[in-house]
Design an enzyme around this catalytic site. Structure first.
Site, PDB file in Angstrom:
ATOM      1  N   SER A  76      36.681  42.377  26.630  1.00 48.51           N
ATOM      2  CA  SER A  76      36.147  41.478  26.446  1.00 48.51           C
ATOM      3  C   SER A  76      36.877  40.728  24.843  1.00 48.51           C
ATOM      4  CB  SER A  76      34.898  41.576  26.484  1.00 48.51           C
ATOM      5  OG  SER A  76      33.743  40.666  25.252  1.00 48.51           O
ATOM      6  N   TYR A 131      27.744  47.432  24.037  1.00 45.81           N
ATOM      7  CA  TYR A 131      28.836  46.541  25.258  1.00 45.81           C
ATOM      8  C   TYR A 131      30.316  45.819  23.664  1.00 45.81           C
ATOM      9  CZ  TYR A 131      31.244  42.642  27.922  1.00 45.81           C
ATOM     10  OH  TYR A 131      31.674  41.700  28.315  1.00 45.81           O
TER      11      TYR A 131
HETATM   12  N1  LIG Z   1      30.704  36.295  30.881  1.00 48.98           N
HETATM   13  C1  LIG Z   1      31.004  36.094  30.154  1.00 48.98           C
HETATM   14  O1  LIG Z   1      30.900  35.476  28.762  1.00 48.98           O
HETATM   15  C2  LIG Z   1      32.066  37.660  29.612  1.00 48.98           C
HETATM   16  C3  LIG Z   1      33.127  36.856  28.696  1.00 48.98           C
HETATM   17  C4  LIG Z   1      34.159  38.298  28.422  1.00 48.98           C
HETATM   18  C5  LIG Z   1      33.882  39.599  29.302  1.00 48.98           C
HETATM   19  N2  LIG Z   1      33.318  39.611  30.355  1.00 48.98           N
HETATM   20  C6  LIG Z   1      33.441  40.249  31.840  1.00 48.98           C
HETATM   21  O2  LIG Z   1      34.317  39.674  32.936  1.00 48.98           O
HETATM   22  C7  LIG Z   1      33.713  40.233  34.134  1.00 48.98           C
HETATM   23  C8  LIG Z   1      32.531  40.040  34.761  1.00 48.98           C
HETATM   24  O3  LIG Z   1      31.757  39.323  34.134  1.00 48.98           O
HETATM   25  P1  LIG Z   1      31.053  37.718  34.630  1.00 48.98           P
HETATM   26  O4  LIG Z   1      30.619  36.960  33.230  1.00 48.98           O
HETATM   27  O5  LIG Z   1      31.374  37.162  35.284  1.00 48.98           O
HETATM   28  O6  LIG Z   1      29.510  38.420  35.007  1.00 48.98           O
HETATM   29  P2  LIG Z   1      28.626  38.762  36.090  1.00 48.98           P
HETATM   30  O7  LIG Z   1      28.429  37.298  37.157  1.00 48.98           O
HETATM   31  O8  LIG Z   1      27.148  39.088  36.315  1.00 48.98           O
HETATM   32  O9  LIG Z   1      29.402  39.395  37.508  1.00 48.98           O
HETATM   33  C9  LIG Z   1      29.383  40.828  37.140  1.00 48.98           C
HETATM   34  C10 LIG Z   1      29.894  41.548  38.040  1.00 48.98           C
HETATM   35  O10 LIG Z   1      30.295  42.897  38.307  1.00 48.98           O
HETATM   36  C11 LIG Z   1      29.662  43.749  39.608  1.00 48.98           C
HETATM   37  N3  LIG Z   1      28.619  44.803  39.325  1.00 48.98           N
HETATM   38  C12 LIG Z   1      27.765  45.548  38.301  1.00 48.98           C
HETATM   39  N4  LIG Z   1      27.589  46.884  38.686  1.00 48.98           N
HETATM   40  C13 LIG Z   1      28.341  47.262  38.873  1.00 48.98           C
HETATM   41  C14 LIG Z   1      28.337  48.246  39.953  1.00 48.98           C
HETATM   42  N5  LIG Z   1      27.522  49.111  39.476  1.00 48.98           N
HETATM   43  N6  LIG Z   1      29.309  48.684  41.027  1.00 48.98           N
HETATM   44  C15 LIG Z   1      29.720  47.799  41.213  1.00 48.98           C
HETATM   45  N7  LIG Z   1      29.872  46.162  40.694  1.00 48.98           N
HETATM   46  C16 LIG Z   1      29.127  46.035  39.682  1.00 48.98           C
HETATM   47  C17 LIG Z   1      28.530  43.199  39.707  1.00 48.98           C
HETATM   48  O11 LIG Z   1      27.903  42.970  41.022  1.00 48.98           O
HETATM   49  P3  LIG Z   1      26.700  42.839  41.624  1.00 48.98           P
HETATM   50  O12 LIG Z   1      26.376  40.942  41.427  1.00 48.98           O
HETATM   51  O13 LIG Z   1      27.434  42.522  43.562  1.00 48.98           O
HETATM   52  O14 LIG Z   1      25.590  43.128  41.519  1.00 48.98           O
HETATM   53  C18 LIG Z   1      29.076  41.792  40.279  1.00 48.98           C
HETATM   54  O15 LIG Z   1      29.812  41.594  40.529  1.00 48.98           O
HETATM   55  C19 LIG Z   1      33.028  41.422  33.191  1.00 48.98           C
HETATM   56  O16 LIG Z   1      33.780  42.908  33.447  1.00 48.98           O
HETATM   57  C20 LIG Z   1      32.170  41.495  31.481  1.00 48.98           C
HETATM   58  O17 LIG Z   1      32.158  42.545  30.853  1.00 48.98           O
HETATM   59  C21 LIG Z   1      32.273  38.218  31.087  1.00 48.98           C
END
Ligand SMILES: NC(=O)c1ccc[n+]([C@@H]2O[C@H](COP(=O)([O-])OP(=O)(O)OC[C@H]3O[C@@H](n4cnc5c(N)ncnc54)[C@H](OP(=O)(O)O)[C@@H]3O)[C@@H](O)[C@H]2O)c1
Length: 234
Positions: free
Chosen positions: A131, A145
């Site tokens: 991130s 985080y």
């Molecule tokens: N959103 C942003 O603006 C942003 C910015 C920078 C980086 N990121 C990073 O991008 C990545 C994806 O984020 P996103 O925004 O797409 O969020 P998201 O839609 O909440 O996706 C998070 C994923 O992680 C999975 N997960 C959570 N806990 C888990 C566990 N214990 N075991 C296995 N899987 C687990 C969830 O699975 P389930 O739904 O099945 O629980 C979900 O598929 C993350 O690493 C996040 O930190 C996000």
């Protein structure tokens, strides 16, 4: 045909990453922890080259079991992650641990199990989703985080040095466009869009295409690619 494993493959970014690899002709395993409905919908959408597997990346035995069933792996995308908001003075230890366990320990557990298969691949590659918060202070009340994503960046570089010729890179996205940010007046969205040079959030497809690019960029390893619409330099 390459075999790609995407953790959290049914999340907002995870789905876009799966679509991108499927469009390139790869075979994809998308793991989900809780979102079975989303996993089934993605399977309906992407068809036979997508497999869906329930996997909690904190359960070591389940991880070992999954990898024992795989005959081959070319690309691992560590996308699963957990984001919570709290000022540090009132942050519970359990919340700190949950975020670090998911973002760092879980990533390590999956990576460790994937390495033997990646070593056998002619093009073994790992892409970790970090991130911009790892590089720049977050949007407030996210130090735990941000620190966990900083650990992902450090792990990426050290692992790249250790496991070459397997390539290990990270992508550091800025704020991702998501349904919960659809309100134009959302303060986080406004803050991001005001500072970003491109005056908009990052599309998940844009991060996915960077992940796909890194999976094929044979001369790039140990790098962190920022995909943030110019937020960091804005
Ligand atoms: N959103 C942003 O603006 C942003 C910015 C920078 C980086 N990121 C990073 O991008 C990545 C994806 O984020 P996103 O925004 O797409 O969020 P998201 O839609 O909440 O996706 C998070 C994923 O992680 C999975 N997960 C959570 N806990 C888990 C566990 N214990 N075991 C296995 N899987 C687990 C969830 O699975 P389930 O739904 O099945 O629980 C979900 O598929 C993350 O690493 C996040 O930190 C996000």
């Amino acid at each position: 045909m390459r075999t790609v494993l995407v953790t959290g493959g049914t999340g907002n970014l995870g789905k876009a990453i799966c679509r991108s690899f499927i469009q390139q002709g790869d075979s994809v395993i998308a793991t989900y922890a809780h979102n079975r409905e989303g996993a089934l919908a993605l399977k309906d959408e992407l068809g036979e080259r997508l497999s869906i597997v329930k996997l909690d990346i904190l359960k070591e035995e389940s991880i070992i079991e999954l990898f024992s069933t795989l005959g081959k792996l070319d690309v691992l995308v560590n996308n699963s992650g957990l984001f919570t908001v709290s000022d540090q003075q009132s942050l519970e230890v359990s919340d700190w641990t949950r975020v670090f366990d998911t973002n760092v320990k879980g990533l390590f557990l999956v990576t460790r199990s994937a390495l033997p298969l990646l070593k056998q691949s002619a093009s073994g590659s790992i892409i970790n989703i970090a991130s911009i918060n790892a590089i720049h202070p977050g949007f407030g009340q996210t130090a735990h985080y941000d620190a966990s994503k900083g650990a992902v960046v450090a792990y990426t570089k050290s692992l790249a040095a250790e496991v070459a010729p397997i390539r290990v890179n990270a992508v550091a996205p800025g704020l991702l466009d998501a349904p919960y940010l659809s309100d134009k007046d959302n303060p986080i969205r406004t803050m991001f869009e005001n500072r970003a040079l491109l005056k908009r959030m990052v599309k998940v497809e844009e991060v996915a295409s960077c992940v796909s690019f890194l999976s094929e960029a044979r001369a790039i390893t140990g790098e962190v690619v920022v995909v943030d619409c110019g937020y960091l330099v804005g």
